[in-house]
Design a protein around this motif. Sequence first.
Motif: not given
Length: 126
Positions: A38-40, A92
């Motif tokens: 996951r990435q924000t 995310a």
Amino acid sequence: EVQLVESGGGSVQAGGSLRLSCAASGATYSTYSMGWFRQTPGKEREGVAAIYAGGRSTFYADSVKGRFTISKDNAKNTLYLQMNSLKPEDAAMFYCAAAARVAVPFPLRPTYYNYWGQGTQVTVSS
């Protein structure tokens, strides 16, 4: 070449659940290790959960242990991530990834994964 397509993201209230799916095609899926990341915005991609090719060995980030479950259906060429007790900090873009190995040395590091999906957004409101 492996193609990965994620689905199942959406908006949920804190404490709720979502199940992400990742459909794979184009290779012998049963020989691939798989992972969810996951990435924000502004942050590095984070490993959330991973599973070796056989489906018996699983790995989780400390932040999701006991709440998320990764599973792999080799017959359906599909990877899942069951997410329970979601928190706002879980929000995310979630990505599915595949490594052309039955096992990878550091399963939660993106380095060893060769193929990536386009991502599915998860939003958690408090």
